[in-house]
Scaffold this motif. Structure first.
Motif, PDB file in Angstrom:
ATOM      1  N   GLY A 172      11.683   9.171  53.420  1.00  0.00           N
ATOM      2  CA  GLY A 172      12.017  10.413  52.737  1.00  0.00           C
ATOM      3  C   GLY A 172      12.718  11.093  54.188  1.00  0.00           C
ATOM      4  O   GLY A 172      12.128  11.117  55.310  1.00  0.00           O
ATOM      5  N   GLY A 173      13.816  11.843  53.725  1.00  0.00           N
ATOM      6  CA  GLY A 173      14.493  12.782  54.917  1.00  0.00           C
ATOM      7  C   GLY A 173      15.413  11.836  55.712  1.00  0.00           C
ATOM      8  O   GLY A 173      15.917  10.858  55.187  1.00  0.00           O
ATOM      9  N   PRO A 174      15.825  12.256  56.912  1.00  0.00           N
ATOM     10  CA  PRO A 174      15.029  13.614  57.309  1.00  0.00           C
ATOM     11  C   PRO A 174      15.529  15.036  56.521  1.00  0.00           C
ATOM     12  O   PRO A 174      16.494  14.937  56.278  1.00  0.00           O
ATOM     13  N   ARG A 175      14.667  15.789  56.871  1.00  0.00           N
ATOM     14  CA  ARG A 175      14.951  17.211  56.500  1.00  0.00           C
ATOM     15  C   ARG A 175      14.732  18.145  57.486  1.00  0.00           C
ATOM     16  O   ARG A 175      13.587  18.087  58.304  1.00  0.00           O
ATOM     17  N   GLU A 176      15.715  19.079  57.764  1.00  0.00           N
ATOM     18  CA  GLU A 176      15.580  20.048  58.784  1.00  0.00           C
ATOM     19  C   GLU A 176      14.819  21.181  58.494  1.00  0.00           C
ATOM     20  O   GLU A 176      15.094  21.819  57.247  1.00  0.00           O
ATOM     21  N   VAL A 177      13.797  21.361  59.134  1.00  0.00           N
ATOM     22  CA  VAL A 177      12.715  22.500  58.938  1.00  0.00           C
ATOM     23  C   VAL A 177      12.752  23.165  60.207  1.00  0.00           C
ATOM     24  O   VAL A 177      12.276  22.640  61.310  1.00  0.00           O
ATOM     25  N   ASP A 178      13.084  24.344  60.193  1.00  0.00           N
ATOM     26  CA  ASP A 178      12.876  25.175  61.511  1.00  0.00           C
ATOM     27  C   ASP A 178      13.515  24.551  62.611  1.00  0.00           C
ATOM     28  O   ASP A 178      13.311  24.685  63.823  1.00  0.00           O
ATOM     29  N   GLY A 179      14.705  24.035  62.283  1.00  0.00           N
ATOM     30  CA  GLY A 179      15.759  23.536  63.365  1.00  0.00           C
ATOM     31  C   GLY A 179      15.414  22.076  63.738  1.00  0.00           C
ATOM     32  O   GLY A 179      16.139  21.486  64.533  1.00  0.00           O
ATOM     33  N   ALA A 180      14.301  21.502  63.140  1.00  0.00           N
ATOM     34  CA  ALA A 180      14.060  20.148  63.656  1.00  0.00           C
ATOM     35  C   ALA A 180      13.786  19.133  62.550  1.00  0.00           C
ATOM     36  O   ALA A 180      13.388  19.661  61.381  1.00  0.00           O
ATOM     37  N   PRO A 181      14.238  17.982  62.700  1.00  0.00           N
ATOM     38  CA  PRO A 181      14.426  17.091  61.641  1.00  0.00           C
ATOM     39  C   PRO A 181      12.853  16.634  61.250  1.00  0.00           C
ATOM     40  O   PRO A 181      11.980  16.223  62.196  1.00  0.00           O
ATOM     41  N   VAL A 182      12.523  16.448  60.053  1.00  0.00           N
ATOM     42  CA  VAL A 182      11.137  15.992  59.624  1.00  0.00           C
ATOM     43  C   VAL A 182      11.345  15.049  58.610  1.00  0.00           C
ATOM     44  O   VAL A 182      12.074  14.920  57.527  1.00  0.00           O
ATOM     45  N   GLY A 183      10.530  13.703  58.886  1.00  0.00           N
ATOM     46  CA  GLY A 183      10.740  12.735  57.935  1.00  0.00           C
ATOM     47  C   GLY A 183       9.426  12.359  57.016  1.00  0.00           C
ATOM     48  O   GLY A 183       8.391  12.982  57.283  1.00  0.00           O
ATOM     49  N   ARG A 184       9.478  11.674  56.151  1.00  0.00           N
ATOM     50  CA  ARG A 184       8.397  11.229  55.275  1.00  0.00           C
ATOM     51  C   ARG A 184       8.244   9.718  55.087  1.00  0.00           C
ATOM     52  O   ARG A 184       8.968   9.107  54.921  1.00  0.00           O
ATOM     53  N   ALA A 185       6.745   9.400  55.410  1.00  0.00           N
ATOM     54  CA  ALA A 185       6.305   8.052  55.425  1.00  0.00           C
ATOM     55  C   ALA A 185       5.259   8.044  54.182  1.00  0.00           C
ATOM     56  O   ALA A 185       4.639   9.111  53.803  1.00  0.00           O
TER      57      ALA A 185
ATOM     58  N   HIS B 209      10.634  13.517  62.689  1.00  0.00           N
ATOM     59  CA  HIS B 209      11.656  12.285  62.414  1.00  0.00           C
ATOM     60  C   HIS B 209      11.463  11.230  63.482  1.00  0.00           C
ATOM     61  O   HIS B 209      11.660  11.672  64.820  1.00  0.00           O
ATOM     62  N   GLY B 210      10.909   9.853  63.087  1.00  0.00           N
ATOM     63  CA  GLY B 210      11.052   8.896  64.327  1.00  0.00           C
ATOM     64  C   GLY B 210       9.761   8.685  64.738  1.00  0.00           C
ATOM     65  O   GLY B 210       9.689   7.770  65.331  1.00  0.00           O
ATOM     66  N   GLU B 211       8.954   9.605  64.775  1.00  0.00           N
ATOM     67  CA  GLU B 211       7.518   9.345  65.376  1.00  0.00           C
ATOM     68  C   GLU B 211       6.725   8.467  64.530  1.00  0.00           C
ATOM     69  O   GLU B 211       6.683   8.318  63.298  1.00  0.00           O
ATOM     70  N   PRO B 212       6.124   7.528  65.051  1.00  0.00           N
ATOM     71  CA  PRO B 212       5.242   6.606  64.643  1.00  0.00           C
ATOM     72  C   PRO B 212       4.208   7.256  63.847  1.00  0.00           C
ATOM     73  O   PRO B 212       3.278   8.241  64.404  1.00  0.00           O
ATOM     74  N   VAL B 213       3.506   6.658  63.076  1.00  0.00           N
ATOM     75  CA  VAL B 213       2.061   7.252  62.286  1.00  0.00           C
ATOM     76  C   VAL B 213       1.560   6.272  61.610  1.00  0.00           C
ATOM     77  O   VAL B 213       1.843   5.077  61.212  1.00  0.00           O
TER      78      VAL B 213
END
Length: 717
Positions: A117-130, A92-96
């Protein structure tokens, strides 16, 4: 759980996520609930543990998190002319950045959409969708998506995935876009000549195309699947149960047409001729096709030719073929060499033969490399002869030429199951639920494609198979085309009636088929008989895939015969199919008698006969009503009349069974049997079972009669 227990609500949700049906309507329109035990067994074949409530809950979480754990989906398949999307998952928040590398090598940057989309927590870390847009004008083909994530995005891609652009619609080849076009339907092995070795071969195929196309205006010859069978005895007789669908059975090679055969020493040539004469004698006597004897003779002769060597130019051509076919050819040939060494079934091979990627496996492959090269050479030889047959068909004026048949699946212990491990399901076989003609259901003993496995492999095994089948062809018939949408999975140890449907990504399966067909300039005919969801035929029509109409099965909702004028235009129409007796035998009700003798009926034979006779009589009544047969017609006149009736349809392609043209009565295959009947071994013969060889066809009076019925003045509409 009890075998007939109903799936829980959460198990139903899990099954739906994986495309596993928990209910369906049978062939009589009755609703059927699938037992939980079947659902659990099918999910297990997809490596999903659903045995118990806790396992189901864990599997639901794992399925929903899976896309968020991967930067890119395993593959993206889109239609041309439409804006598509690629979803990218990043911290989450990383440029791509995202780009598309086209098949031609050009790179196209993809624009990011204002959709997150998201963020969704996966294994304790937030993941976003572009989300990135794929332009509507992206060309057809096999491309690659590349993604770079993070502040420094100038290095190697963080992730890649194949992206496939498929045609929205497969247009018919130019030669068959208008009017009706007829062709032969043949089981090639059964069409023997005075020169072939006890079994119809590719030289016979070329002769058939030249005769029917050049003299009678046929536009295609539809053949049985020519897929490779076992390289050692016993060879599976069914062409629909091959060891691989990607490669061809070298049994169909005409040995004398291999260029190097002409340069053999005289002693070797004499031995070759002696072997051929023994097989030709079997043809003349009308004996059942003996694949093991034919292949033993041909293999010995072909090995002699292979060992004799090639010129530098021929060796270079062979090397080019090997390079084109790549790892797939090498794996298949190695499997054949191991079968030579250790015999079959492969379950008896040493453990290292199945331990792909290990040093012991590599040593074993190296040990059989010389024999594997022989099997690679066999594929080169058969590929050359396939090309020659298609070239002959085109020169004879055929619009399509050879149309190949693509089987539903492969042998459970064959080459494909050895080489394509993650693409195929284990502990499961493909079949069909009970229907009117096979009232006990069918188990075809074939392992199905795994929908998830195909996606993870970018559909490469499927693409390579389809591409090979179409390389030297004007078309392909897809047996049980509904299998591109859903297949009937039967868990090991259960009867076919205890299975259920599993869905596939039909957009990808049909789209890739259409892409490869368009590139080959080929037509696609889908065998859509039996239990078919109505929307499936709509989708196939939309994508340009022709259907199949068999005269006996075309019925209205009330069960009366559907007038041929109301048949589909975009289809191949035929009087019969290889799973029925030839028309002469069908008219005599021999299919009922045969199934009764083999114990395949589920209702009294007298009732079966009454129903069957009424069905046939309702179809035949059309012939008299339309004046297509004289009063009190003979069997031959009825066969001719049925082919005249066929012409009243708007169907683009008309398929004429060669056995119908010679008065044959014996069926090639009785579904639901294995060795109780000589399936796939009956040579072409007349009504008395006497052999009819290829050279006899032009002078055969029944052949001329059917041709006159088919090609004479069109019946009134």
């Amino acid at each position: 759980m009890p075998d007939d227990a109903t799936p829980s609500t959460r198990l139903v949700e899990l099954a739906e996520r994986y495309g596993v049906a928990v209910e369906y309507d049978d062939w009589q329109g009755r609703h059927v609930d699938v037992p939980a035990s079947t659902v659990v067994a099918v999910l297990a074949a997809l490596d999903v543990d659903a045995d118990g409530d806790d396992a189901v809950e864990a599997a639901l979480v794992a399925h929903d998190e899976a896309p968020w754990r991967a930067t890119l989906p395993p593959v993206v398949v889109l239609r041309d002319g439409r804006v598509g999307e690629v979803r990218v998952h990043v911290p989450h928040g990383e440029p791509v950045d995202c780009e598309l590398v086209l098949e031609e090598g050009r790179t196209v940057p993809l624009s990011q959409l204002d959709r997150w989309g998201g963020p969704r927590e996966v294994d304790g870390a937030p993941v976003g969708r572009a989300t990135f847009a794929v332009p509507a004008d992206t060309p057809l083909g096999w491309h690659e998506v590349r993604v770079r994530v993070g502040a420094d995005r100038g290095g190697e891609p963080t992730a890649t995935a194949p992206l496939v652009i498929t045609p929205s619609r497969l247009e018919l080849p130019e030669g068959v876009r208008d009017g009706q076009h007829w062709g032969l339907m043949v089981q090639l092995y059964s069409v023997r000549s005075r020169l072939s070795w006890g079994l119809g071969d590719l030289a016979d195929l070329a002769e058939l195309a030249s005769w029917s196309g050049g003299e009678h205006g046929a536009d295609f010859v539809l053949v049985n699947p020519l897929h490779a069978a076992e390289p050692v005895a016993p060879m599976e007789p069914s062409p629909y149960l091959p060891t691989t669908r990607r490669f061809v059975n070298p049994m169909y090679v005409r040995v004398e047409d291999v260029r190097e055969t002409a340069y053999l020493p005289s002693t070797d040539r004499a031995l070759l001729e002696w072997a051929a004469e023994e097989q030709r004698s079997a043809s003349a006597a009308g004996a059942l096709v003996d694949r093991d004897a034919v292949w033993a003779a041909k293999r010995s002769a072909l090995r002699t030719v292979f060992d004799a060597g090639r010129t530098a130019a021929r060796e270079a051509a062979f090397a080019a073929f090997r390079a084109r076919e790549g790892q797939g050819l090498g794996d298949y040939a190695t499997w054949c060499a191991l079968a030579d060494r250790f015999g079959l079934p492969s379950s008896r091979w040493p453990a290292e033969a199945h331990e792909h990627g290990t040093p012991a496996h590599a040593r074993l492959r190296a040990d059989v490399a010389d024999d594997a090269r022989f099997h690679e050479w066999l594929q080169w030889v058969v590929d050359e002869q396939l090309e020659a047959a298609q070239r002959t068909a085109s020169r004879a004026g055929m619009a399509l030429g050879v149309v190949h048949d693509l089987a539903v699946g492969v042998h459970p212990l064959g080459a494909d199951t050895w080489t394509l491990g993650p693409a195929l399901a284990r502990g499961i076989t493909v079949g069909a639920p009970p229907d009117a003609f096979n009232q006990q259901g069918q188990d075809w003993s074939q392992p199905p494609w795994r929908p998830d496995g195909l996606a993870r492999l970018g559909y490469a095994p499927y693409r390579d198979m389809v591409r090979t089948v179409m390389r030297h062809a004007g078309g392909v018939r897809v047996d049980h085309v509904m299998g591109l949408f859903r297949l009937w999975w039967v868990p090991a140890g259960l009867g076919p009636e205890a299975g259920t449907y599993v869905r596939y990504d039909h957009e990808a399966m049909v789209g890739i088929l259409a892409l490869e067909a368009q590139r080959a300039g080929a037509v696609v005919v889908g065998e859509d008989l039996g239990v078919v969801e109505p929307w499936v035929r709509d989708h196939l029509r939309e994508r340009g895939v022709l259907g199949t109409s068999v005269l006996w099965f075309e019925r209205t909702d009330d069960g009366s015969p559907l007038p041929p004028e109301r048949w589909r235009e975009l289809c191949m129409a035929t009087v019969t199919t290889h799973d029925l007796p030839p028309t002469a035998g069908y008219l005599a009700g021999e299919h009922v008698d045969l199934r009764d003798r083999l114990g395949l009926l589920t209702r009294p034979v007298e009732e079966e006969r009454r129903v069957d006779e009424a069905d046939r009589a309702s179809v035949l009544a059309q012939l008299a009503e339309r004046g297509l047969v004289p009063e009190d017609p003979t069997e031959r006149q009825l066969v001719d009349g049925l082919h005249r009736l066929l012409r009243a349809s708007p169907s683009r392609l008309l398929g004429v069974s060669l056995p119908d043209m010679v008065g044959e009565r014996r069926t090639q295959n009785q579904p639901g049997t294995y060795d109780q009947y000589p399936n796939w071994r009956v040579p072409l013969g007349d009504g008395a079972g006497d052999p009819v060889l290829l050279e006899d066809l032009p002078r055969n009076p029944r052949v001329r009669s059917v041709l006159e019925a088919l090609l004479g003045d069109a019946p009134e509409q």
